[in-house]
Write a protein that holds these residues in place. Sequence first.
Motif, PDB file in Angstrom:
ATOM      1  N   ASN A   1       1.006  -1.273  -0.034  1.00 19.68           N
ATOM      2  CA  ASN A   1       0.025   0.255   0.260  1.00 19.68           C
ATOM      3  C   ASN A   1       0.733   1.039   0.501  1.00 19.68           C
TER       4      ASN A   1
ATOM      5  N   LYS B   1      -8.252   3.182  -5.964  1.00 17.21           N
ATOM      6  CA  LYS B   1      -7.154   1.832  -5.781  1.00 17.21           C
ATOM      7  C   LYS B   1      -6.415   3.075  -4.893  1.00 17.21           C
TER       8      LYS B   1
ATOM      9  N   ASN C   1      -7.972   3.646  -1.263  1.00 16.32           N
ATOM     10  CA  ASN C   1      -8.000   2.536  -0.546  1.00 16.32           C
ATOM     11  C   ASN C   1      -7.171   2.253   0.163  1.00 16.32           C
ATOM     12  N   SER C   2      -5.806   2.850  -0.803  1.00 17.62           N
ATOM     13  CA  SER C   2      -4.647   2.191  -0.152  1.00 17.62           C
ATOM     14  C   SER C   2      -4.381   3.082   1.307  1.00 17.62           C
TER      15      SER C   2
ATOM     16  N   ASN D   1      -6.727   4.763   3.072  1.00 19.43           N
ATOM     17  CA  ASN D   1      -8.109   3.584   4.428  1.00 19.43           C
ATOM     18  C   ASN D   1      -7.708   2.827   4.672  1.00 19.43           C
TER      19      ASN D   1
END
Length: 113
Positions: A42, A57, A60-61, A63
Amino acid sequence: MEKKIFILLISLIFLSCKSTITTNNNDNCIENIQFKKMFFSNINYIEKNITEVQDAKFKNSLNILSKYVPVSFERMANYANSYPIGVFEDDKKGWLEWYEKNKCNNLKLKVTN
């Protein structure tokens, strides 16, 4: 003379046993390799895409990392709604320090529903 040899032998045996009893902190390290891969993949994704379009994406990484380490989301409240590279560099230092301090604690992946 026999007493001196006996004492010498006992001393040598004691010293050799003592060196095997002494443990190295790295021997006690239980590092979760699955967590390590997830954590650093990540970070790498964010690092590779920080100057590109910060897509879903990418967010999301951030998060996923925020479940374990502080992420400066408030600094994303800028005109472009992006994660500034300087903020990332500061956050990354903290993330790496956190990992080094905690890697031997058999870190667990947090499951979300």
